[in-house]
Every structure is written in C-alpha cells, then in structure tokens.
Write a protein that holds these residues in place. Structure first.
Motif, short mmCIF file in Angstrom:
data_model
loop_
_atom_site.label_atom_id
_atom_site.label_comp_id
_atom_site.label_asym_id
_atom_site.label_seq_id
_atom_site.Cartn_x
_atom_site.Cartn_y
_atom_site.Cartn_z
N SER A 40 3.34 -2.57 -4.68
CA SER A 40 2.26 -1.30 -5.03
C SER A 40 2.58 -0.35 -3.55
CB SER A 40 1.09 -2.08 -5.49
OG SER A 40 0.26 -0.91 -5.43
N SER A 41 2.27 -1.15 -2.70
CA SER A 41 2.41 -0.43 -1.38
C SER A 41 3.62 0.85 -1.17
CB SER A 41 1.90 -1.08 -0.23
OG SER A 41 0.53 -1.47 -0.25
N LEU A 42 4.64 -0.24 -1.33
CA LEU A 42 6.13 0.51 -1.12
C LEU A 42 6.24 1.63 -2.05
CD1 LEU A 42 8.17 -2.44 -0.34
CD2 LEU A 42 7.53 -0.72 1.18
N ALA A 43 5.94 1.31 -3.49
CA ALA A 43 6.02 2.33 -4.29
C ALA A 43 5.23 3.62 -4.04
CB ALA A 43 5.59 1.91 -5.59
N VAL A 44 4.11 3.64 -3.24
CA VAL A 44 3.28 4.80 -2.85
C VAL A 44 3.93 5.36 -1.59
CG1 VAL A 44 1.12 5.95 -2.19
CG2 VAL A 44 1.34 4.13 -4.04
N LEU A 45 4.23 4.51 -0.87
CA LEU A 45 4.99 4.93 0.47
C LEU A 45 6.30 5.82 0.49
CD1 LEU A 45 4.90 4.87 3.60
CD2 LEU A 45 6.20 2.56 3.20
N LEU A 46 6.90 5.06 -0.64
CA LEU A 46 8.34 5.89 -0.93
C LEU A 46 8.28 7.23 -1.24
CD1 LEU A 46 10.41 2.80 -2.04
CD2 LEU A 46 10.75 3.92 0.11
N LYS A 47 7.28 7.43 -2.17
CA LYS A 47 7.34 8.76 -2.82
C LYS A 47 6.57 9.76 -1.90
CE LYS A 47 5.59 7.13 -7.41
NZ LYS A 47 4.28 7.07 -8.53
N PHE A 90 -8.87 15.39 -3.94
CA PHE A 90 -7.93 14.73 -4.98
C PHE A 90 -8.64 13.71 -5.69
CE2 PHE A 90 -5.35 16.45 -1.45
CZ PHE A 90 -4.50 17.46 -2.30
N GLY A 91 -9.74 13.31 -5.12
CA GLY A 91 -10.44 12.09 -6.21
C GLY A 91 -9.94 10.78 -5.56
N LEU A 92 -10.36 9.70 -6.31
CA LEU A 92 -9.81 8.05 -6.01
C LEU A 92 -8.69 8.16 -7.01
CD1 LEU A 92 -13.40 6.64 -6.24
CD2 LEU A 92 -12.18 7.71 -4.24
N GLY A 93 -7.45 8.24 -6.52
CA GLY A 93 -6.41 8.30 -7.13
C GLY A 93 -5.12 8.11 -6.20
N GLU A 94 -4.01 8.15 -6.58
CA GLU A 94 -2.63 8.18 -5.78
C GLU A 94 -2.40 9.44 -4.89
OE1 GLU A 94 1.88 7.99 -7.08
OE2 GLU A 94 0.82 6.07 -7.24
N ALA A 95 -2.92 10.42 -5.71
CA ALA A 95 -2.71 11.83 -4.79
C ALA A 95 -3.29 11.85 -3.50
CB ALA A 95 -3.40 12.91 -5.82
N GLY A 132 8.72 8.72 11.32
CA GLY A 132 7.85 9.20 10.14
C GLY A 132 7.82 7.80 9.32
N TRP A 133 8.75 6.81 9.29
CA TRP A 133 8.56 5.82 8.55
C TRP A 133 7.38 5.02 9.24
CZ3 TRP A 133 9.73 3.45 3.86
CH2 TRP A 133 9.57 2.19 3.66
N ALA A 134 7.66 4.65 10.48
CA ALA A 134 6.49 3.76 11.29
C ALA A 134 5.04 4.45 10.85
CB ALA A 134 6.82 3.75 12.66
N PHE A 135 4.92 5.77 11.12
CA PHE A 135 3.65 6.58 11.00
C PHE A 135 3.25 6.39 9.49
CE2 PHE A 135 3.44 9.80 14.64
CZ PHE A 135 3.74 8.97 15.49
N ALA A 136 4.13 6.47 8.77
CA ALA A 136 3.58 6.34 7.16
C ALA A 136 3.08 4.95 6.71
CB ALA A 136 4.75 6.96 6.33
N TRP A 137 3.86 4.11 7.49
CA TRP A 137 3.54 2.65 7.08
C TRP A 137 2.33 2.30 7.39
CZ3 TRP A 137 4.13 -0.33 3.44
CH2 TRP A 137 4.19 -1.86 3.52
N ARG A 138 1.99 2.38 8.71
CA ARG A 138 0.64 2.21 9.19
C ARG A 138 -0.49 3.04 8.78
NH1 ARG A 138 1.66 3.75 15.59
NH2 ARG A 138 1.21 5.90 15.58
N GLY A 151 -5.61 -1.70 -5.01
CA GLY A 151 -4.76 -1.14 -3.71
C GLY A 151 -3.56 -2.05 -3.40
N GLY A 152 -2.84 -1.79 -2.58
CA GLY A 152 -1.89 -2.82 -2.13
C GLY A 152 -2.10 -3.80 -1.19
N LEU A 153 -1.21 -3.66 0.08
CA LEU A 153 -1.53 -4.84 1.09
C LEU A 153 -2.53 -4.46 1.67
CD1 LEU A 153 2.17 -4.83 2.55
CD2 LEU A 153 0.98 -6.71 1.57
N GLY A 154 -2.90 -3.29 1.98
CA GLY A 154 -4.27 -2.74 2.82
C GLY A 154 -5.62 -3.74 2.15
#
Length: 282
Positions: free
Chosen positions: A84-91, A140-145, A208-214, A230-233
């Motif tokens: 779930s976290s990776l899907a949001v992160l890649l987007k 954007f509210g409580l959503g993926e956005a 950018g990947w490191a910043f996005a992941w954390r 949520g995901g891993l967090g």
C-alpha cells in the motif's frame, strides 16, 4: 645453466593467482560482501545491547524482532501495508519527476525561468514536506490526494535542483556540437544535455526517492491516526500503541529493507548500465 629454483617457484605463484581462488582481499572488494558484513556486525551489536538492557519493551533483541518480522509478513498484514505504501509512493514519485523534468526543460531555454525555478526551489526545498500535511488535509481531505501532495513537494525540488546543476555543468563544446547539428528544444535536451548530466540526474532521483520514502512514512503516521488506515507508517503506529516493540522494529525493518533493495537493484543497476559503463563514474 637454467635457474631451476625460479622455474619451480613459478607454478606456486601461478596457482595462488588462479581465478576462483578464495582470498580475504577479494572478498572485501565485493560490495555485497562488505554490506553483509556490516549488517551482521550491526545485528550482533543489537542483540548484545538488548541482552544487556534486559527489557524487551524498551529494546527487543534482534532474534525477537526477526521472529516478529516473519510473523508480521505471514499473518499480521505487513506485506499488504508495504504494498500500500509503495503504491502511493510510486504515484507521487512519478508525478513529481514529470513536473520537475518539465520545469527544468523550460528553465534551460530561458534565463528568467531558470532564476524563477532556483528562487522557488530555494524557498520550498528546505521546508520539510511533512509540515505541509495539515494544509494538504485541509485542502484535499482525508484521502490519497493529501499524501500525494506532500510526496510531490518532497521530490520535485531536490530533483529539479540536481537536474539543473547537471545541465549547467555540461561542457560548452558539447553544447556547440548539438547546435551545429541543428538540435533545438526537447531534442537538444534529450540528446545533448540528458546524457551529459546523467550522473546528476541519477543522484537527484536517488535523493528524491529517499525524501519521498521517509516523508511518506511520517505522513502515514499522522494520516493513519486520522483515517484509521494506512501503510507501513500506520502499521508501526498501531504496534507502538499496543506496546509491541518487536513488531515496531519489524515495521522499521521493512522500511529499511525496501530502501536497500531499491538502492541496490534500481539505482545501482541504473548506474552500472549507464554512467559506470560509459566511464563517467568510478
């Protein structure tokens, strides 16, 4: 007269240098072996510190955390949380790279746009992306956005600055070659600037990947509290609330392992087949 002593010594020296012969120096030259040795040393240190602490709630041992990790993957939803976290992160990562590439391409063609991009990046790059989460949730509210908004802000500025610095470092000789061949606009960027600035571009992608992941993990800690999902967090936060410290370490281990795999497979592999193969990096 033939020097028999020298001749008798030659096979021994040749055998010692025969390909495939094990040696400690060759083992230490392997990047994978060095990393494994570091991980083993950290695991041993962790286990010794945990046994000395003798308080599994404060600091569980490495073996306890490893067992919790296996159990979390098989039955506690850790794998689905990671996906779930990776899907949001890649987007968010893809959106940010596309926007940053467009901004940098435009800034190359115009000194005014370059100064504007550098000014905006200097303003927003030092700002922690997670600090924008309250505004993001308000807008954007409580959503993926909401998560995508903070992810894009975390990635776009460091990548844009790295790409712009790489483009500006392209030698003038290569620029003149491109102009002599009649390259203009996007063709000039794609065929002249991008290959020359590829080390900086890969560095920007990695940062950018490191910043996005954390940023994503931190945002999910807050976002999970608000939405109950949520995901891993959220996985880590839930385990902390239940005082399952070993499961907390299992979630942290998942974050670290994903980061190591992406670094070793994606970015290191990209460097190997491009800039290292071309002799642009050692």
């Amino acid at each position: 007269m033939t020097d028999t002593t020298h001749l008798n010594a030659m096979p021994v020296e040749t055998a010692s240098r025969r390909p495939g012969t094990f040696s400690a120096s060759r083992l230490l030259q392997s990047l994978g072996a060095r990393r494994i040795m570091v991980l083993v040393a950290l695991a041993v240190t962790w286990e010794i510190a945990a046994r000395y602490q003798a308080n599994p709630i404060m600091l569980p041992g490495f073996l306890d955390a490893a067992r919790a990790f296996i159990a979390a993957v098989s039955s506690d939803g850790l794998l689905w949380a990671a996906l779930s976290s990776l899907a949001v992160l890649l987007k968010g990562y893809a959106i940010a790279i596309v926007i940053a590439t467009a901004l940098v391409s435009l800034s190359v063609a115009s000194p005014f746009l370059r100064d504007a991009l550098q000014t905006v990046a200097a303003m927003l790059n030092p700002l922690p992306a997670i600090a924008l989460l309250p505004l993001s949730m308000l807008w954007f509210g409580l959503g993926e956005a909401s998560l995508l908004f903070v992810l894009v802000n975390a990635v776009i500025w460091p990548f844009a600055l790295s790409a712009l610095a790489g483009f500006e470092a392209v030698p003038e000789t290569q620029r003149l070659v491109g102009r002599n061949y009649g390259l203009r606009g996007l063709r000039y960027v794609a065929q002249i600037l991008v290959p020359s600035a590829l080390p900086s571009l890969i560095s920007g992608l990695r940062i950018g990947w490191a910043f996005a992941w954390r940023t994503l993990i931190a945002a999910e800690l807050v976002f999970g509290v608000s939405s109950g999902q949520g995901g891993l967090g959220w996985f880590i936060f839930r385990a902390r609330n239940e005082l399952m410290t070993d499961v907390v370490f299992a979630g942290l281990a998942a974050v670290i392992l994903i980061g190591l795999v992406v670094e070793a497979v994606v970015f290191r592999g990209l460097e190997t087949v491009t800039v290292r193969r071309w002799g642009m990096l050692r």
